[in-house]
Design an enzyme around this catalytic site. Structure first.
Site, PDB file in Angstrom:
ATOM      1  N   ASP A   8      -6.290  13.739 -25.166  1.00  0.00           N
ATOM      2  CA  ASP A   8      -6.364  12.334 -24.759  1.00  0.00           C
ATOM      3  C   ASP A   8      -5.785  11.523 -25.920  1.00  0.00           C
ATOM      4  O   ASP A   8      -6.433  11.362 -26.948  1.00  0.00           O
ATOM      5  CB  ASP A   8      -7.827  11.966 -24.493  1.00  0.00           C
ATOM      6  CG  ASP A   8      -7.990  10.497 -24.132  1.00  0.00           C
ATOM      7  OD1 ASP A   8      -7.042   9.708 -24.333  1.00  0.00           O
ATOM      8  OD2 ASP A   8      -9.082  10.132 -23.660  1.00  0.00           O
ATOM      9  N   LYS A  57      -2.594   0.360 -25.125  1.00  0.00           N
ATOM     10  CA  LYS A  57      -3.040   0.252 -26.518  1.00  0.00           C
ATOM     11  C   LYS A  57      -1.786   0.206 -27.410  1.00  0.00           C
ATOM     12  O   LYS A  57      -1.004  -0.736 -27.291  1.00  0.00           O
ATOM     13  CB  LYS A  57      -3.986   1.403 -26.858  1.00  0.00           C
ATOM     14  CG  LYS A  57      -5.258   1.386 -25.986  1.00  0.00           C
ATOM     15  CD  LYS A  57      -6.259   2.424 -26.390  1.00  0.00           C
ATOM     16  CE  LYS A  57      -7.563   2.297 -25.644  1.00  0.00           C
ATOM     17  NZ  LYS A  57      -7.623   3.041 -24.375  1.00  0.00           N
ATOM     18  N   TYR A 106       0.868  -1.196   0.000  1.00  0.00           N
ATOM     19  CA  TYR A 106       0.000   0.000   0.000  1.00  0.00           C
ATOM     20  C   TYR A 106       0.889   1.225   0.000  1.00  0.00           C
ATOM     21  O   TYR A 106       1.841   1.304   0.773  1.00  0.00           O
ATOM     22  CB  TYR A 106      -0.898   0.018   1.246  1.00  0.00           C
ATOM     23  CG  TYR A 106      -2.344  -0.209   0.892  1.00  0.00           C
ATOM     24  CD1 TYR A 106      -2.975   0.591  -0.047  1.00  0.00           C
ATOM     25  CD2 TYR A 106      -3.075  -1.222   1.502  1.00  0.00           C
ATOM     26  CE1 TYR A 106      -4.296   0.386  -0.389  1.00  0.00           C
ATOM     27  CE2 TYR A 106      -4.404  -1.433   1.164  1.00  0.00           C
ATOM     28  CZ  TYR A 106      -5.007  -0.630   0.213  1.00  0.00           C
ATOM     29  OH  TYR A 106      -6.314  -0.834  -0.119  1.00  0.00           O
ATOM     30  N   THR A 163      -3.922   6.094 -21.955  1.00  0.00           N
ATOM     31  CA  THR A 163      -3.845   4.759 -21.371  1.00  0.00           C
ATOM     32  C   THR A 163      -2.488   4.194 -21.778  1.00  0.00           C
ATOM     33  O   THR A 163      -1.814   4.717 -22.679  1.00  0.00           O
ATOM     34  CB  THR A 163      -4.980   3.847 -21.887  1.00  0.00           C
ATOM     35  OG1 THR A 163      -5.028   3.939 -23.307  1.00  0.00           O
ATOM     36  CG2 THR A 163      -6.310   4.238 -21.290  1.00  0.00           C
ATOM     37  N   GLU A 180      -0.341   4.897  -0.610  1.00  0.00           N
ATOM     38  CA  GLU A 180      -1.050   6.154  -0.871  1.00  0.00           C
ATOM     39  C   GLU A 180      -0.074   7.329  -0.754  1.00  0.00           C
ATOM     40  O   GLU A 180       0.754   7.370   0.166  1.00  0.00           O
ATOM     41  CB  GLU A 180      -2.180   6.375   0.134  1.00  0.00           C
ATOM     42  CG  GLU A 180      -3.435   5.615  -0.204  1.00  0.00           C
ATOM     43  CD  GLU A 180      -3.574   4.365   0.618  1.00  0.00           C
ATOM     44  OE1 GLU A 180      -2.514   3.774   0.942  1.00  0.00           O
ATOM     45  OE2 GLU A 180      -4.718   3.991   0.921  1.00  0.00           O
ATOM     46  N   ARG A 215      -2.460  -2.622 -18.466  1.00  0.00           N
ATOM     47  CA  ARG A 215      -3.683  -1.816 -18.432  1.00  0.00           C
ATOM     48  C   ARG A 215      -3.505  -0.722 -17.391  1.00  0.00           C
ATOM     49  O   ARG A 215      -3.139  -0.992 -16.248  1.00  0.00           O
ATOM     50  CB  ARG A 215      -4.887  -2.676 -18.052  1.00  0.00           C
ATOM     51  CG  ARG A 215      -5.087  -3.874 -18.931  1.00  0.00           C
ATOM     52  CD  ARG A 215      -6.488  -4.383 -18.816  1.00  0.00           C
ATOM     53  NE  ARG A 215      -7.360  -3.490 -19.537  1.00  0.00           N
ATOM     54  CZ  ARG A 215      -7.538  -3.524 -20.857  1.00  0.00           C
ATOM     55  NH1 ARG A 215      -6.914  -4.412 -21.604  1.00  0.00           N
ATOM     56  NH2 ARG A 215      -8.342  -2.673 -21.451  1.00  0.00           N
TER      57      ARG A 215
HETATM   58  N1  DSN Z   1     -12.406   0.909 -24.761  1.00  0.00           N
HETATM   59  C1  DSN Z   1     -11.432   1.756 -25.428  1.00  0.00           C
HETATM   60  C2  DSN Z   1     -11.488   1.648 -26.894  1.00  0.00           C
HETATM   61  O1  DSN Z   1     -11.804   0.578 -27.363  1.00  0.00           O
HETATM   62  O2  DSN Z   1     -11.209   2.586 -27.585  1.00  0.00           O
HETATM   63  C3  DSN Z   1     -11.531   3.162 -24.998  1.00  0.00           C
HETATM   64  O3  DSN Z   1     -11.825   3.286 -23.667  1.00  0.00           O
END
Ligand code: DSN
Length: 414
Positions: free
Chosen positions: A199, A228, A53, A225, A55, A234
């Site tokens: 974003d 991707k 933990y 994120t 924080e 993730r």
């Molecule tokens: N779920 C993602 C996508 O497929 O683009 C975005 O959050």
């Protein structure tokens, strides 16, 4: 991958994981937001760092015993800064939506106006959908694509911005295949004193790999994120100018989250290290080459590609307009033969989100498996053949066998 302890202790879950491993190996992954992480990223995710933990932030924690965790988090921060040239980075966001929520909380008050790309035209839930926190707590002014060419119309963005005077302009997408004019967004925002928030969740790997222009030099805040095109675990990060860092940090913790996921943050550090290597540039260049070839191969087979092509890793295909099959049907038929894609609204779609006119395809995952342009021709052939034979069970079975034979030649990292 072997899971010797799971195999003995929890054979039921072991079998489930092995089944998913087989699905990933034997099928073709074309969901634009997915990828395969490296074994090193997997190892960091499965490490004992999950036991802690922590924080707070490095050097300022609410629990003892964080000397080592601080080192891991600082490593992730330093590598992300180097990768994107960012002044400040928060690596703790658990996922894309909480990251975006932290940005809203840091820069705005509830009720403030935000300009964002409409979800049904390629935006994202967290960019202002009425059912999402963003649409509930903030006043969202959507901008749309130009009907004739299906591109973001920067003159329209400017006209709306000057008229509405939003407090923040959000640039980003989950289903748009063209380059973003970051500089113009910033110029527009400067005319009205608005914050700029990009974003880059979908294209972060292509920016890190120096294939697409980055908003980081222009924008106040940039979120992404990490799983991707960036090919990490993730999760998400928020990059910002130094002046916004204290508000962003406060919004992430204690504003939204509690204890960070230290094993995931360590895995982010591993992924950033991988993306800093020269070969990541070749990888991201290949993703785009593959996407362009796939778009061309599909167009040659009579599919209409939204906006006529792609500059990044993804494309939207108007399957209803091209082949009279809905996005939902196409997703189902392709799944039957081992190809994963998702149904997607196309700009100005007359159909509904759960059964839209389009599908979205992306090439990051297949590129990770070593596929090149010529393989995209084969993938397009499979897609075309499956949709043409959607009611022919025998032919779909035959295609499923072919997809499996083709897929297993390209190993999934594990
Ligand atoms: N779920 C993602 C996508 O497929 O683009 C975005 O959050």
């Amino acid at each position: 991958m072997e899971y010797p302890h799971l195999k003995i202790q929890d054979p039921k879950l072991y079998e489930i994981i092995k089944a998913e491993e087989a699905r990933q190996k034997e099928g073709l992954e074309l969901i634009a937001s997915e990828n395969y992480v490296s074994p090193a990223v997997l190892e960091a995710m499965g490490s004992v760092l999950t036991n802690k933990y922590s924080e707070g932030y490095p050097g300022k924690r609410y629990y003892g015993g964080n000397r080592v965790i601080d080192e891991a988090e600082n490593l992730a921060i330093e590598r992300a800064k180097e990768l994107f040239g960012a002044e400040a980075v928060n690596v703790q966001p658990l996922s894309g939506s909480p990251a975006n929520m932290a940005v809203y909380m840091a820069l705005l008050n509830p009720g403030d106006k935000v300009l964002g790309l409409s979800l049904d035209q390629g935006g994202h839930l967290s960019h202002g959908h009425p059912l999402n926190f963003s649409g509930k707590l903030y006043q969202i002014i959507p901008y749309f694509l130009k009907k004739e060419n299906e591109l973001i119309d920067m003159d329209e963005v400017e006209a709306i911005a000057l008229r509405e005077k939003p407090k923040m302009i959000l640039a980003g997408f989950s289903a748009y295949s063209r380059n973003m004019d970051w500089k113009r967004f910033k110029e527009i925002a400067d005319k009205i004193g608005a914050h700029t928030f990009a974003d880059i969740a979908h294209i972060a790997g292509l920016i890190a790999g120096k294939q697409l222009e980055s908003p980081v030099p222009y924008f106040d805040v940039v979120s992404t994120t990490t799983h991707k095109t960036l090919r990490g675990p993730r999760g998400a990060i928020i990059m910002s100018r130094e002046q916004f860092a204290p508000a962003i940090n406060k919004a992430v913790f204690p504003g939204i989250q509690g204890g960070p996921h230290d094993h995931i943050n360590a895995a982010k550090a591993v992924a950033f290290g991988e993306a800093l290597r020269p070969e990541f540039r070749d990888y991201s260049a290949q993703i785009i080459k593959n996407a362009q070839r796939l778009a061309q191969a599909l167009a040659n087979r009579g599919f209409r590609i939204i906006s006529g092509g792609t500059d990044n890793h993804l494309m939207l295909v108007d399957v209803f307009g091209s082949k009279n099959i809905t996005g939902k049907e196409a997703e189902h038929v392709l799944e039957e033969i081992g190809i994963s894609i998702n149904k997607n609204m196309i700009p100005y779609d007359t159909r509904k989100p759960l059964d839209p006119s389009g599908i979205r395809l992306g090439t990051a995952a297949l590129t990770t498996r070593g596929m090149k342009e010529a393989h995209m021709d084969t993938v397009a052939e499979f897609i075309d053949a499956a949709l043409a034979n959607k009611d022919n069970a025998a032919e779909l079975e035959n295609l499923a066998r072919k997809v499996k034979r083709f897929s297993v030649d390209f190993p999934v990292p594990a």
